[in-house]
Every structure is written in C-alpha cells, then in structure tokens.
Design an enzyme around this catalytic site. Structure first.
Site, PDB file in Angstrom:
ATOM      1  N   ARG A 198       7.956  14.439  -0.088  1.00 22.01           N
ATOM      2  CA  ARG A 198       6.930  14.126   0.904  1.00 22.01           C
ATOM      3  C   ARG A 198       7.327  14.839   2.184  1.00 22.01           C
ATOM      4  NH1 ARG A 198       7.098   8.537  -1.705  1.00 22.01           N
ATOM      5  NH2 ARG A 198       5.456   8.835  -3.230  1.00 22.01           N
ATOM      6  N   ARG A 242       7.094   7.377 -15.324  1.00 28.38           N
ATOM      7  CA  ARG A 242       6.838   8.701 -14.752  1.00 28.38           C
ATOM      8  C   ARG A 242       7.641   9.807 -15.430  1.00 28.38           C
ATOM      9  NH1 ARG A 242       5.641   7.969  -8.585  1.00 28.38           N
ATOM     10  NH2 ARG A 242       7.605   9.015  -8.292  1.00 28.38           N
ATOM     11  N   GLY A 263      -1.522  14.751  -5.859  1.00 24.72           N
ATOM     12  CA  GLY A 263      -2.536  13.725  -5.659  1.00 24.72           C
ATOM     13  C   GLY A 263      -3.190  13.839  -4.292  1.00 24.72           C
ATOM     14  N   GLY A 305      -2.404  13.001  -1.204  1.00 23.76           N
ATOM     15  CA  GLY A 305      -1.640  13.559  -0.081  1.00 23.76           C
ATOM     16  C   GLY A 305      -1.550  15.074  -0.185  1.00 23.76           C
ATOM     17  N   VAL A 323      -0.205  28.250 -14.553  1.00 25.18           N
ATOM     18  CA  VAL A 323      -0.488  29.006 -13.326  1.00 25.18           C
ATOM     19  C   VAL A 323       0.233  30.355 -13.380  1.00 25.18           C
ATOM     20  CG1 VAL A 323      -0.031  29.079 -10.829  1.00 25.18           C
ATOM     21  CG2 VAL A 323      -0.996  27.008 -11.861  1.00 25.18           C
ATOM     22  N   GLY A 372      -3.599  -5.190 -26.185  1.00 25.29           N
ATOM     23  CA  GLY A 372      -4.215  -6.497 -26.432  1.00 25.29           C
ATOM     24  C   GLY A 372      -3.664  -7.552 -25.496  1.00 25.29           C
ATOM     25  N   ALA A 373      -3.640  -7.234 -24.188  1.00 25.80           N
ATOM     26  CA  ALA A 373      -3.067  -8.174 -23.203  1.00 25.80           C
ATOM     27  C   ALA A 373      -3.885  -9.457 -23.119  1.00 25.80           C
ATOM     28  CB  ALA A 373      -3.010  -7.499 -21.832  1.00 25.80           C
ATOM     29  N   ASP A 379      -1.540   7.553 -11.634  1.00 27.97           N
ATOM     30  CA  ASP A 379      -2.464   6.492 -11.232  1.00 27.97           C
ATOM     31  C   ASP A 379      -3.911   6.798 -11.602  1.00 27.97           C
ATOM     32  OD1 ASP A 379      -0.302   5.195 -10.202  1.00 27.97           O
ATOM     33  OD2 ASP A 379      -0.698   5.729  -8.125  1.00 27.97           O
ATOM     34  N   MET A 385       2.970   0.601 -12.970  1.00 26.81           N
ATOM     35  CA  MET A 385       2.704   1.235 -11.677  1.00 26.81           C
ATOM     36  C   MET A 385       1.218   1.189 -11.333  1.00 26.81           C
ATOM     37  SD  MET A 385       5.231   4.396 -11.059  1.00 26.81           S
ATOM     38  CE  MET A 385       6.748   4.089 -10.182  1.00 26.81           C
TER      39      MET A 385
HETATM   40  O1  F6P Z   1       2.112   8.315  -8.097  1.00 29.10           O
HETATM   41  C1  F6P Z   1       1.758   7.088  -7.545  1.00 29.10           C
HETATM   42  C2  F6P Z   1       2.751   6.080  -7.929  1.00 29.10           C
HETATM   43  O2  F6P Z   1       2.978   6.201  -9.277  1.00 29.10           O
HETATM   44  C3  F6P Z   1       2.372   4.649  -7.593  1.00 29.10           C
HETATM   45  O3  F6P Z   1       1.716   3.971  -8.610  1.00 29.10           O
HETATM   46  C4  F6P Z   1       3.676   4.043  -7.236  1.00 29.10           C
HETATM   47  O4  F6P Z   1       3.552   2.980  -6.380  1.00 29.10           O
HETATM   48  C5  F6P Z   1       4.368   5.175  -6.576  1.00 29.10           C
HETATM   49  O5  F6P Z   1       3.931   6.332  -7.232  1.00 29.10           O
HETATM   50  C6  F6P Z   1       5.842   5.054  -6.575  1.00 29.10           C
HETATM   51  O6  F6P Z   1       6.391   6.206  -6.058  1.00 29.10           O
HETATM   52  P1  F6P Z   1       7.866   6.307  -5.500  1.00 29.10           P
HETATM   53  O7  F6P Z   1       8.530   5.013  -5.777  1.00 29.10           O
HETATM   54  O8  F6P Z   1       8.465   7.408  -6.271  1.00 29.10           O
HETATM   55  O9  F6P Z   1       7.726   6.592  -4.070  1.00 29.10           O
END
Ligand code: F6P
Length: 314
Positions: free
Chosen positions: A57, A238, A87, A89, A8, A170-171, A112, A154
């Site tokens: 948030r 993450r 995402g 939000g 950006v 291969g779950a 996700d 997650m």
């Molecule tokens: O980004 C979504 C996500 O990865 C979900 O899969 C998971 O539940 C959430 O974030 C967890 O986020 P935090 O614990 O940081 O609030």
C-alpha cells in the site's frame, strides 16, 4: 495475479512491446522499483498464488507529489502505458495517473469480488475453493462430535465470498456485512430449525465484516447451549494454487488489457459481464455498484431447511 502478469508480458512481447514489472505497487513506481520482464521471467508462475511483483500500500501515492514522482519514473523509464492489477485502491491510483497523462488499464483482482463494474475478479474462485476445502474438513469433526462450527471468512466490506462458500458447504446460516444481522433470527432460530429438521451439527459462516466469529461463538454457547468451535480462516484464503477459472480469466484479462493499450485505448478497467469481456472507462467503472444478490441468500436458506416445516407451523 501471476497468471495476469504472465499474460501481460507475453501479449506485450507478441505486439513487439518491451515490458518492465513495477514491484510493490504504486510505491514501486515512485521508487523506480522495477525489473525487466521477458518471456522466461514469467515462466512457471501460472500455478503460484500471490504475485511475483510483490504488493504494497502506498500513502505517498495518495498525494499529488507522490503521483508526480510516479509520472517522472514513467518518463525516465520510457513507460508508454501501465496495466494495473488490483482492487479499488489500485484503480483510484490508476485514475489519478491517467489524469496526469499516463495511459493505464486496470485488471480487477481481489478475493472479495467487490469491484462494481465486473461480475468477476481474479482470485475469488480460488479463495472460495480453499475455504470450501477447509470447511469440508471441519465438517467431519463437527458431524462426529455433533457440534456447531463458526467459520470466519474474509470480506471486510463484502459478503460474496461468505455467501458463495455458504451455499457450497450447505451452511446453516451465513452472516454478511450487506445485511443487518439479527442474531436471534439468523443464528439461534436457524440452528433450532436445523435441529428440528434432523441435523445434529451446524455450520455458521461469518464474513469478517459482519462481525467476529469469536463473538458469534460466545453467543451461540450462551443462547443455544451447544458447543461451538471457532475457526478464522484468515490469509489461508489468499494463497495456494490458483483454480482453472482464475488462471483462465486472468490470462484473458491480461491479454485484453495489453491489446487495448497497443491499439491506443486506455484509462479503462477490463471487466467481465455476463461472460463477455469488456473495457469500461475508469471513472465510470469506479462509480458502478454491485450488490450481493439477495436471491442467493434465499437459496442458501432454502437449501438448508427446504422441504421441512417452517418455524411458524411447528
Ligand atoms: O483483499 C481484501 C481482503 O481480502 C479483505 O477481505 C480483508 O479484510 C483484507 O483483504 C485483509 O488484508 P490484509 O490483512 O492483508 O491487510
């Protein structure tokens, strides 16, 4: 996300546009929490996970008063357009702001991969690779001790991560929130079938939204009588060095977002569909739904037991 921020800034500069980074998401816009960004301030961030702009948030931004404060910050700083990376939000906030006259373009980023308008969201590939690496390591012990591993990945509302990872490792079985879990069929019988097919260790991948891995572990112990070990990967997924796919996609998305704003187009989300990058109006994008491809679920099942007699013929 850092690769998107870098793209950006550098695309803006190439267009003769100055850039500020809003820190801590929409709350940062309310609080005028910003930094000036130049070419060098986004140097050496391509290989770093997370975001140099922090993230948060914001309850306040959900209110009209909060949104008006954010608009006031834009006027005060002379912000003509915003690229919002995040995402669902983030995009709902983008829509609110665009309705108050601030041009916004969204760039989808969530591990996700659950944004309806796009086949791909930044972070997904890296998170998959991290989970796969962890599970490959776990498998060594599970194989040696002939145990069952239950791994929670997650995905509060979406099973993309769990299913892709499940196919890749291969779950024995994958539990996802999009599909009602039948413990007997989806876990007990799949472990038994796998055992009948000659396997002596088992890997169950559980998306966090499909249930607790700890609970699944207890049920496996009680119903199958084998020794389970539970691992919750959590936020490990993450972080870390972004994959090639994530860096390249984030760079293209950031570049496209700024060029759209520079050419007077806004209030859209940058999406990827069938490999093509496109701009979709935010309102329309937020209405779009994406479902977990159940064909992939079938592929996971076939890969585990394919070529062996099925339960009904045993
Ligand atoms: O980004 C979504 C996500 O990865 C979900 O899969 C998971 O539940 C959430 O974030 C967890 O986020 P935090 O614990 O940081 O609030």
């Amino acid at each position: 996300m850092n690769a998107a921020v870098r793209a950006v800034v550098r695309t803006a500069l190439a267009n003769g546009i100055e850039c500020v980074g809003i820190r801590r998401g929409w709350q940062g816009l309310i609080n005028s929490d910003f930094i000036l960004l130049n070419r060098d301030s986004v140097g050496h961030i391509l290989s770093r996970g997370g975001t140099m702009l922090y993230t948060a948030r914001s309850e306040e931004f959900m209110t009209e008063a909060g949104q008006r404060k954010a608009v006031a910050t834009c006027k005060m700083l002379g912000i003509d357009g915003i690229v919002a990376i995040g995402g669902d939000g983030t995009f709902r906030g983008a829509l609110a702001l665009s309705r108050l006259g601030i041009p916004v373009v969204g760039v989808p980023a969530t591990i996700d991969n659950d944004i309806g308008c796009t086949h791909y969201t930044i972070g997904f590939d890296t998170a998959c690779n991290t989970a796969i690496e962890c599970i490959d390591r776990l498998r060594d012990t599970m194989q040696s001790h002939e145990r069952c591993s239950i791994v929670e990945v997650m995905g509060r509302n979406a099973g993309f991560l769990a299913l892709y990872v499940g196919i890749a490792v291969g779950a024995t079985s994958v539990l996802v929130p999009e599909r009602e879990v039948d413990f007997q069929k989806d876990v007990v019988e799949r472990i038994q079938d796998s055992r009948l097919a000659g396997n002596t260790h088992f890997m169950i991948v559980v998306a966090e939204g499909a249930g607790s891995a700890v609970e699944v572990g207890k049920m496996v112990r009680d119903s199958v009588g084998i020794e389970p070990r539970v691992t919750v990967l959590g936020h490990i997924q993450r972080g870390g060095t972004p994959s090639a796919r994530d860096r390249e996609t984030a760079t293209r998305m950031g570049y496209t977002a700024v060029n759209a704003l520079a050419q007077g187009r806004a209030n859209s989300i940058i999406a990827i569909q069938g490999g093509e990058i496109m701009e979709i109006p935010i309102e329309e994008a937020l209405e779009m739904k994406k479902s977990l491809q159940m064909e992939r679920y079938r592929i996971m099942e076939v890969m585990q037991l394919g070529g062996t007699a099925n339960r009904s013929s045993l």
